[in-house]
Design an enzyme around this catalytic site. Structure first.
Site, PDB file in Angstrom:
ATOM      1  CB  ILE A  71      43.524  -4.168 -13.341  1.00 34.49           C
ATOM      2  CG1 ILE A  71      42.077  -3.906 -12.916  1.00 34.49           C
ATOM      3  CG2 ILE A  71      43.600  -4.528 -14.817  1.00 34.49           C
ATOM      4  CD1 ILE A  71      41.458  -2.685 -13.578  1.00 34.49           C
ATOM      5  CB  CYS A  92      42.354 -11.651 -20.027  1.00 25.81           C
ATOM      6  SG  CYS A  92      42.559 -10.074 -20.892  1.00 25.81           S
ATOM      7  CD1 TRP A 112      41.689  -4.130 -21.511  1.00 22.99           C
ATOM      8  CD2 TRP A 112      40.303  -3.447 -23.139  1.00 22.99           C
ATOM      9  NE1 TRP A 112      40.540  -3.701 -20.910  1.00 22.99           N
ATOM     10  CE2 TRP A 112      39.658  -3.275 -21.882  1.00 22.99           C
ATOM     11  CE3 TRP A 112      39.624  -3.080 -24.297  1.00 22.99           C
ATOM     12  CZ2 TRP A 112      38.361  -2.759 -21.781  1.00 22.99           C
ATOM     13  CZ3 TRP A 112      38.341  -2.571 -24.170  1.00 22.99           C
ATOM     14  CH2 TRP A 112      37.727  -2.416 -22.935  1.00 22.99           C
TER      15      TRP A 112
END
Length: 634
Positions: free
Chosen positions: A386, A445, A449
């Site tokens: 992210i 991952c 989510w």
């Protein structure tokens, strides 16, 4: 940051959360994205200097903070000079309309400001220009000069306020950037010290619009029952039913069963209450698998191919450096293979780079060891985390908002945005290929989510024509994103805080971008159009509906969202005609060349700001200069 006045509330300054002692004269509500205060002052000073050099001294010294117009009614509020704002049911003003200048920049050229009125409500900030007849009649005049523009308060990403001066005037400038790639710049003359109106505008936006709003999003004030028809509201909240969706793929059957172990979200708070697992796996075995998988996110069936291959999704195992084992988890994967008569081997597709997966072992997590999972094949896709995605979005925003149109294509590659989009699509294409060859696939991952939701959703869109219909696409988002616990609230950072800014990431917007790329590749394969994708992202940040407010199905139910807010799908269904692709052709479409097709920047979304704030031509601004002298002299 310089200044004597002190703020009475916390805010972000250059990425750092400040307390009540934060300086007020120059401040920025910001995170990783920063706005240059120096550059901001210089650009506005050029505009004001141009005004003073064009016989507008009297005009610009006039107090733009002058209050105007009447208080709002339930339908509309007036800013003065004919500028009005139609209020949404449940929307109220938090301050009277303010006379202000919308500042234009055009690749370094000096342009006159656009006079108008700024409205601040409990839902949005809205600029409405003073109607200029000469400008209205010009074809090349940008949208902001004719209709104005607006942005929901919760969509604000950065806000920068600073003071500056020219030889003749002192001014205050506010620049606002939104999460959906909008850029707004305003200025007004600073009133004398000690007056009631000093700093009124930014204080109203910050105090009433953001920091005191907390979880009281407009969705809870929106009088949706006066706008949306009741049957659309009911259909919107019930558009996805997990049992019905599993029955659509012929589950339960002899190989797959339903489990109610997570009915009260006791095993996994971020998972749905209804799950499907191999029929041969007992409830006692499932308990062990729940404890072995990160956050309790066990492998759960989400779709079956007609050839018997299955897709499951989960989180990483808790193996750690010591290589901890769970026999029940290993057996679970063997039994997944037994559910497929064509191939007993299960392909584990780990979305992460291998080094990232190894690093997670230091946290007691990691990935599946092949020697303990003998009937599996492990593949890493190398999709970044992210933080890398947020960094790419920050660079993309800087390019799209600050660079002239002709320079964007040259600088796009430096953002790596399309590189990440391509990696996600290529990963989905690899999963599709495995399934079409009859191989069952388990996707994960780290926590299962973020990247997992991207890959599972794209895979289903490619393989199943149902998910390319309007209703099917809404079901897909409810299932793979809402139900399976993508953290919408944290990833979008609806409420500003230092902690949440570190968790903010454009995971769902990336998925929507990927869908756009597929639509751009096969335009007649989708029942819905680009307008739907834009609307989804707009509402993602607006917080007008309850659909995207929470991090999980559990959070939504405990908040009683169905009784207190409206579903976004009710709005989509009631306005269905707006979102239908007239070129849609139902049936199976070939995505065989999906890995090789060219990716393009989604201009209709990332560059929409230029459509609103484009600076027009010489005729436009000649009319605007003329009008400025008349307006400010009054």
């Amino acid at each position: 940051m310089q200044g004597e006045e002190k703020a009475q509330y916390g805010l972000f300054v250059n990425g750092t959360w400040m307390c009540e002692s934060a300086p007020l004269k120059d401040y920025a509500l910001t995170n990783a994205d920063t706005i240059s205060v120096t550059k901001l002052k210089k650009s506005v000073a050029k505009t004001l200097l141009a005004a003073t050099n064009n016989d507008n001294v009297k005009a610009m010294i006039s107090n733009p903070l002058e209050r105007g117009g009447a208080q709002p009614t339930t339908a509309a509020t007036t800013g003065g000079g004919g500028a009005t704002l139609k209020l949404i049911p449940g929307e109220t003003q938090v301050m009277p309309a303010v006379k202000i200048i919308h500042v234009h920049t055009d690749e370094g050229l000096v342009r006159p400001g656009l006079p108008g009125w700024l409205f601040v409500t409990n839902f949005r900030i809205a600029f409405r220009p003073l109607v200029v007849q000469e400008v209205q009649q010009l074809e090349k005049a940008p949208i902001c000069m004719k209709d104005g523009f607006e942005a929901p308060i919760t969509s604000i990403l950065n806000m920068c306020k600073c003071n500056g001066l020219t030889p003749l005037v002192k001014f205050c400038t506010i620049t606002i950037q939104t999460k959906d790639f909008h850029d707004m710049r305003f200025c007004y003359l600073i009133p004398p010290k000690g007056t009631e109106q000093q700093y009124l505008l930014p204080d109203a936006i910050l105090e009433d619009g953001i920091f005191n709003q907390k979880n009281k999003f407009f969705a809870f004030n929106y009088d949706f029952r006066s706008v949306l028809q009741s049957h659309f509201i009911n259909e919107g909240w019930n558009i996805y039913d997990p049992v019905t969706e599993l029955q659509r793929i012929n589950v339960p059957n002899k190989d797959w069963r339903l489990t109610q172990m997570n009915q009260n979200y006791g095993c996994c708070a971020s998972y749905p209450s209804v799950l499907s697992v191999p029929a041969s796996v007992s409830e006692e075995e499932l308990k062990c698998v729940f404890t072995f998988r990160s956050k309790g996110r066990i492998p759960a069936l989400i779709w079956r191919h007609h050839n018997g291959a299955a897709i499951l999704r989960c989180s990483q195992p808790a193996v750690g450096i010591a290589g901890k084992r769970c026999v029940e988890d290993e057996e679970f994967f063997r039994k997944v293979g037994e559910c497929n008569n064509n191939c007993k081997t299960v392909y584990i597709v780990d979305a992460r780079p291998w080094l990232n997966a190894r690093a997670n072992q230091l946290k007691g997590l990691g990935y599946e060891y092949s020697k303990y999972y003998p009937h599996t094949v492990l593949r890493f896709l190398g999709i970044e985390n992210i933080h890398k995605m947020r960094e790419a979005e920050t660079k993309l925003r800087a390019v799209c908002l600050n660079e002239p149109y002709d320079a964007i294509a040259k600088k796009l590659s430096s953002t790596k945005w399309l590189l990440h989009i391509g990696m996600i699509i290529a990963g989905a294409a690899e999963i599709v290929q495995l399934l079409e060859y009859g191989k069952s696939v388990v996707i994960h991952c780290s926590d299962g989510w973020d990247r997992t939701s991207q890959l599972s959703s794209l895979t289903l869109i490619i393989l199943d024509p149902y998910y390319r219909t309007l209703n099917g696409f809404m079901v897909l988002i409810e299932k793979e994103w809402i139900s399976y616990g993508h953290m919408m609230h944290k990833r979008i950072a609806h409420v500003p805080s230092q902690k949440k800014q570190g968790e903010r990431a454009p995971i769902f917007p990336q998925f929507i971008d990927c869908v756009f790329q597929l639509m751009n590749h096969l335009t007649n394969a989708f029942e819905f159009n680009e307008a739907l994708l834009v609307e989804l992202l707009r509402q993602l940040y607006a917080c007008q509906y309850g659909t995207f407010l929470y991090d999980s199905e559990c959070d939504r139910r405990r908040a009683n969202a169905q009784q207190t807010t409206a579903p976004l799908w009710a709005h989509i269904l009631q306005n269905r005609a707006r979102f239908i692709n007239p070129n849609f052709r139902a049936g199976i479409h070939s995505f065989s060349k999906i890995k090789g097709f060219e990716l393009t920047l989604w201009e209709g979304y990332y560059l929409h700001c230029k459509q609103y704030h484009g600076t027009g031509d010489a005729d436009t601004f000649q009319a605007l200069w003329k009008h400025n002298r008349q307006w400010y002299s009054v």
